[in-house]
Design a protein around this motif. Structure first.
Motif, PDB file in Angstrom:
ATOM      1  N   MET A  66       0.743  -1.133  -0.047  1.00 47.75           N
ATOM      2  CA  MET A  66      -0.126   0.075  -0.019  1.00 47.75           C
ATOM      3  C   MET A  66       1.080   1.328   0.032  1.00 47.75           C
ATOM      4  SD  MET A  66      -3.030   0.947  -0.220  1.00 47.75           S
ATOM      5  CE  MET A  66      -3.739   2.261  -0.412  1.00 47.75           C
ATOM      6  N   HIS A  67       2.003   1.351   0.678  1.00 49.27           N
ATOM      7  CA  HIS A  67       2.704   2.569   0.642  1.00 49.27           C
ATOM      8  C   HIS A  67       3.281   2.901  -0.641  1.00 49.27           C
ATOM      9  CE1 HIS A  67       5.550  -1.037   1.105  1.00 49.27           C
ATOM     10  NE2 HIS A  67       6.480  -0.192   0.688  1.00 49.27           N
ATOM     11  N   VAL A  68       3.511   1.775  -1.572  1.00 44.96           N
ATOM     12  CA  VAL A  68       4.013   2.214  -2.619  1.00 44.96           C
ATOM     13  C   VAL A  68       2.940   2.663  -3.686  1.00 44.96           C
ATOM     14  CG1 VAL A  68       5.208   1.216  -4.909  1.00 44.96           C
ATOM     15  CG2 VAL A  68       5.777   0.354  -2.606  1.00 44.96           C
ATOM     16  N   TRP A  69       1.729   2.266  -3.361  1.00 48.52           N
ATOM     17  CA  TRP A  69       0.743   2.693  -4.263  1.00 48.52           C
ATOM     18  C   TRP A  69       0.564   4.332  -3.880  1.00 48.52           C
ATOM     19  CZ3 TRP A  69      -0.984   1.310  -8.694  1.00 48.52           C
ATOM     20  CH2 TRP A  69      -1.090   0.008  -8.794  1.00 48.52           C
ATOM     21  N   ILE A  70       0.605   4.283  -2.194  1.00 42.17           N
ATOM     22  CA  ILE A  70       0.156   5.609  -2.060  1.00 42.17           C
ATOM     23  C   ILE A  70       1.196   6.572  -2.472  1.00 42.17           C
ATOM     24  CG2 ILE A  70       0.465   7.167   0.169  1.00 42.17           C
ATOM     25  CD1 ILE A  70      -2.243   5.846   0.178  1.00 42.17           C
ATOM     26  N   THR A 112     -10.271   1.526  -3.466  1.00 34.68           N
ATOM     27  CA  THR A 112     -10.801   2.134  -2.454  1.00 34.68           C
ATOM     28  C   THR A 112     -10.050   3.040  -1.548  1.00 34.68           C
ATOM     29  OG1 THR A 112     -12.600   0.609  -2.630  1.00 34.68           O
ATOM     30  CG2 THR A 112     -12.689   1.717  -0.677  1.00 34.68           C
ATOM     31  N   GLN A 113      -8.990   2.177  -0.648  1.00 29.91           N
ATOM     32  CA  GLN A 113      -8.206   2.863   0.119  1.00 29.91           C
ATOM     33  C   GLN A 113      -7.392   4.335  -0.500  1.00 29.91           C
ATOM     34  OE1 GLN A 113      -5.633  -0.743   0.740  1.00 29.91           O
ATOM     35  NE2 GLN A 113      -6.512  -0.798   2.761  1.00 29.91           N
ATOM     36  N   LEU A 114      -7.077   4.128  -1.730  1.00 32.94           N
ATOM     37  CA  LEU A 114      -6.493   5.236  -2.150  1.00 32.94           C
ATOM     38  C   LEU A 114      -7.471   6.472  -2.513  1.00 32.94           C
ATOM     39  CD1 LEU A 114      -4.595   3.820  -4.985  1.00 32.94           C
ATOM     40  CD2 LEU A 114      -3.477   4.840  -3.102  1.00 32.94           C
ATOM     41  N   ALA A 115      -8.682   6.221  -2.698  1.00 32.78           N
ATOM     42  CA  ALA A 115      -9.634   7.357  -2.946  1.00 32.78           C
ATOM     43  C   ALA A 115     -10.318   7.913  -1.520  1.00 32.78           C
ATOM     44  CB  ALA A 115     -10.931   6.719  -3.628  1.00 32.78           C
ATOM     45  N   THR A 116     -10.416   6.863  -0.530  1.00 30.46           N
ATOM     46  CA  THR A 116     -10.916   7.278   0.914  1.00 30.46           C
ATOM     47  C   THR A 116      -9.538   7.957   1.477  1.00 30.46           C
ATOM     48  OG1 THR A 116     -10.327   5.046   1.650  1.00 30.46           O
ATOM     49  CG2 THR A 116     -12.457   5.628   1.000  1.00 30.46           C
ATOM     50  N   PHE A 117      -8.457   7.883   0.966  1.00 30.60           N
ATOM     51  CA  PHE A 117      -7.318   8.720   1.282  1.00 30.60           C
ATOM     52  C   PHE A 117      -7.340  10.088   1.178  1.00 30.60           C
ATOM     53  CE2 PHE A 117      -2.808  10.126   0.706  1.00 30.60           C
ATOM     54  CZ  PHE A 117      -2.417   9.935   2.020  1.00 30.60           C
ATOM     55  N   LYS A 118      -8.284  10.618   0.267  1.00 27.04           N
ATOM     56  CA  LYS A 118      -8.146  11.781  -0.309  1.00 27.04           C
ATOM     57  C   LYS A 118      -9.796  12.408   0.117  1.00 27.04           C
ATOM     58  CE  LYS A 118      -5.741  13.633  -1.947  1.00 27.04           C
ATOM     59  NZ  LYS A 118      -4.805  14.596  -1.588  1.00 27.04           N
ATOM     60  N   LEU A 119     -10.271  11.804   1.042  1.00 33.07           N
ATOM     61  CA  LEU A 119     -11.589  12.308   1.451  1.00 33.07           C
ATOM     62  C   LEU A 119     -11.397  13.087   2.829  1.00 33.07           C
ATOM     63  CD1 LEU A 119     -14.133   9.066   1.596  1.00 33.07           C
ATOM     64  CD2 LEU A 119     -13.775  10.994  -0.026  1.00 33.07           C
ATOM     65  N   GLU A 120     -11.986  14.253   2.964  1.00 34.44           N
ATOM     66  CA  GLU A 120     -11.708  15.368   3.860  1.00 34.44           C
ATOM     67  C   GLU A 120     -12.726  15.644   4.327  1.00 34.44           C
ATOM     68  OE1 GLU A 120      -9.061  18.124   2.376  1.00 34.44           O
ATOM     69  OE2 GLU A 120      -7.404  16.767   2.028  1.00 34.44           O
ATOM     70  N   GLY A 121     -13.026  16.678   5.654  1.00 34.21           N
ATOM     71  CA  GLY A 121     -13.933  17.226   5.978  1.00 34.21           C
ATOM     72  C   GLY A 121     -15.291  16.374   6.305  1.00 34.21           C
ATOM     73  N   ALA A 123     -17.092  14.642   4.025  1.00 35.96           N
ATOM     74  CA  ALA A 123     -17.117  13.347   3.390  1.00 35.96           C
ATOM     75  C   ALA A 123     -16.160  12.369   4.149  1.00 35.96           C
ATOM     76  CB  ALA A 123     -16.195  13.549   1.985  1.00 35.96           C
ATOM     77  N   LEU A 124     -15.141  12.858   4.874  1.00 29.71           N
ATOM     78  CA  LEU A 124     -14.425  11.868   5.704  1.00 29.71           C
ATOM     79  C   LEU A 124     -15.364  11.413   7.039  1.00 29.71           C
ATOM     80  CD1 LEU A 124     -11.858  10.115   6.436  1.00 29.71           C
ATOM     81  CD2 LEU A 124     -11.168  12.369   7.682  1.00 29.71           C
ATOM     82  N   SER A 125     -16.096  12.196   7.705  1.00 30.64           N
ATOM     83  CA  SER A 125     -16.868  12.308   8.640  1.00 30.64           C
ATOM     84  C   SER A 125     -18.060  11.228   8.343  1.00 30.64           C
ATOM     85  CB  SER A 125     -17.639  13.609   9.057  1.00 30.64           C
ATOM     86  OG  SER A 125     -16.834  14.352   9.567  1.00 30.64           O
ATOM     87  N   TRP A 126     -18.662  11.349   7.002  1.00 30.86           N
ATOM     88  CA  TRP A 126     -19.656  10.581   6.605  1.00 30.86           C
ATOM     89  C   TRP A 126     -18.978   8.914   6.198  1.00 30.86           C
ATOM     90  CZ3 TRP A 126     -18.596   8.060   1.541  1.00 30.86           C
ATOM     91  CH2 TRP A 126     -19.534   7.381   1.100  1.00 30.86           C
ATOM     92  N   LEU A 127     -17.840   8.849   5.903  1.00 27.26           N
ATOM     93  CA  LEU A 127     -17.273   7.698   5.759  1.00 27.26           C
ATOM     94  C   LEU A 127     -17.020   6.970   6.892  1.00 27.26           C
ATOM     95  CD1 LEU A 127     -16.081   5.448   3.635  1.00 27.26           C
ATOM     96  CD2 LEU A 127     -13.804   6.456   4.061  1.00 27.26           C
ATOM     97  N   LYS A 128     -16.385   7.657   8.048  1.00 28.61           N
ATOM     98  CA  LYS A 128     -16.204   7.088   9.287  1.00 28.61           C
ATOM     99  C   LYS A 128     -17.557   6.541   9.749  1.00 28.61           C
ATOM    100  CE  LYS A 128     -12.156   9.687  10.604  1.00 28.61           C
ATOM    101  NZ  LYS A 128     -11.769  10.925  11.618  1.00 28.61           N
ATOM    102  N   ALA A 129     -18.679   7.368   9.820  1.00 28.39           N
ATOM    103  CA  ALA A 129     -19.972   6.964  10.454  1.00 28.39           C
ATOM    104  C   ALA A 129     -20.376   5.687   9.577  1.00 28.39           C
ATOM    105  CB  ALA A 129     -20.913   8.205  10.243  1.00 28.39           C
ATOM    106  N   TYR A 130     -20.214   5.765   8.188  1.00 26.83           N
ATOM    107  CA  TYR A 130     -20.652   4.579   7.439  1.00 26.83           C
ATOM    108  C   TYR A 130     -20.046   3.281   7.786  1.00 26.83           C
ATOM    109  CZ  TYR A 130     -22.407   1.850   3.576  1.00 26.83           C
ATOM    110  OH  TYR A 130     -23.160   0.973   2.754  1.00 26.83           O
ATOM    111  N   LEU A 131     -18.762   3.351   8.074  1.00 26.55           N
ATOM    112  CA  LEU A 131     -17.655   2.215   8.422  1.00 26.55           C
ATOM    113  C   LEU A 131     -18.117   1.772   9.823  1.00 26.55           C
ATOM    114  CD1 LEU A 131     -14.449   3.143   6.853  1.00 26.55           C
ATOM    115  CD2 LEU A 131     -16.126   1.732   5.953  1.00 26.55           C
ATOM    116  N   THR A 141     -12.653  -5.134   3.183  1.00 27.42           N
ATOM    117  CA  THR A 141     -13.152  -6.080   2.026  1.00 27.42           C
ATOM    118  C   THR A 141     -13.962  -5.014   0.995  1.00 27.42           C
ATOM    119  OG1 THR A 141     -15.117  -6.338   3.555  1.00 27.42           O
ATOM    120  CG2 THR A 141     -13.305  -7.917   3.629  1.00 27.42           C
ATOM    121  N   CYS A 142     -14.086  -3.786   1.250  1.00 26.81           N
ATOM    122  CA  CYS A 142     -14.968  -3.111   0.357  1.00 26.81           C
ATOM    123  C   CYS A 142     -14.186  -2.711  -0.883  1.00 26.81           C
ATOM    124  CB  CYS A 142     -15.072  -1.563   0.952  1.00 26.81           C
ATOM    125  SG  CYS A 142     -16.223  -0.524  -0.227  1.00 26.81           S
ATOM    126  N   THR A 143     -14.872  -3.367  -2.043  1.00 26.22           N
ATOM    127  CA  THR A 143     -14.521  -3.163  -3.373  1.00 26.22           C
ATOM    128  C   THR A 143     -14.578  -1.755  -4.111  1.00 26.22           C
ATOM    129  OG1 THR A 143     -16.237  -3.815  -4.346  1.00 26.22           O
ATOM    130  CG2 THR A 143     -14.795  -5.626  -3.951  1.00 26.22           C
TER     131      THR A 143
END
Length: 172
Positions: A66-70, A112-121, A123-131, A141-143
């Motif tokens: 993952m570190h190389v992809w990031i 998914t990990q790369l995209a969620t890495f760029k969520l802020e404010g 959108a990040l709060s929404w994702l945290k609540a969803y997860l 496991t989220c594709t």
């Protein structure tokens, strides 16, 4: 002596002449092996493959860490996403992410990990609540397709998609 600098670089800076440095280092290697090694090393430098540090992969294989992809992802300067004033802003961000994934040749398991890495404010709060509602293992496991679907439900609801579709059909 080998000149290890090139003058006249477009931005006015001298840059290392890697080919000359490699040729100098391979002076004592047998000629048939030297040409092959030189080609492989130069290709790896041009492609950003740093196999020598243990983090990359040899042979042009896509990275597995993952570190190389990031690192590769952030070099492309992906847009962050905080919220969307209109549904098309959400769609534009997803399209932007997918273009970057295509350029990178990114495996689905990392998207998914790369995209969620760029969520802020928001959108990040929404994702945290969803997860939190879905459970700890969901994030692992989220594709990409699943993430895109839940993202669109939040920021580009189906009713809005249908409205846009009707508008575009009326134009044609």
């Amino acid at each position: 002596m080998v000149n290890t600098r090139r003058n006249g670089h477009p931005n006015g800076q001298d840059t290392p002449d890697f080919e000359a440095m490699i040729a100098n280092a391979l002076v004592n290697v047998p000629p048939n092996l030297s040409a092959e090694l030189t080609t492989r090393i130069i290709d790896n430098i041009r492609n950003g493959d740093d196999s020598s540090n243990g983090h990359g992969n040899s042979g042009g294989a896509p990275p597995t860490g993952m570190h190389v992809w990031i690192e590769r992802f952030t070099k492309l300067k992906p847009l962050s996403f905080q919220s969307a004033a209109t549904p098309t802003e959400a769609e534009d961000w997803i399209t932007h992410m997918e273009k970057l994934f295509k350029v990178l040749g990114c495996a689905d398991e990392f998207k998914t990990q790369l995209a969620t890495f760029k969520l802020e404010g928001d959108a990040l709060s929404w994702l945290k609540a969803y997860l939190l509602a879905k459970g700890e293992n969901f994030a692992d496991t989220c594709t990409w397709n699943t993430f895109r679907d839940i993202f669109y439900k939040q920021y580009f609801p189906f009713s809005e998609q249908q409205r846009y579709k009707r508008e575009y059909e009326a134009i044609y």
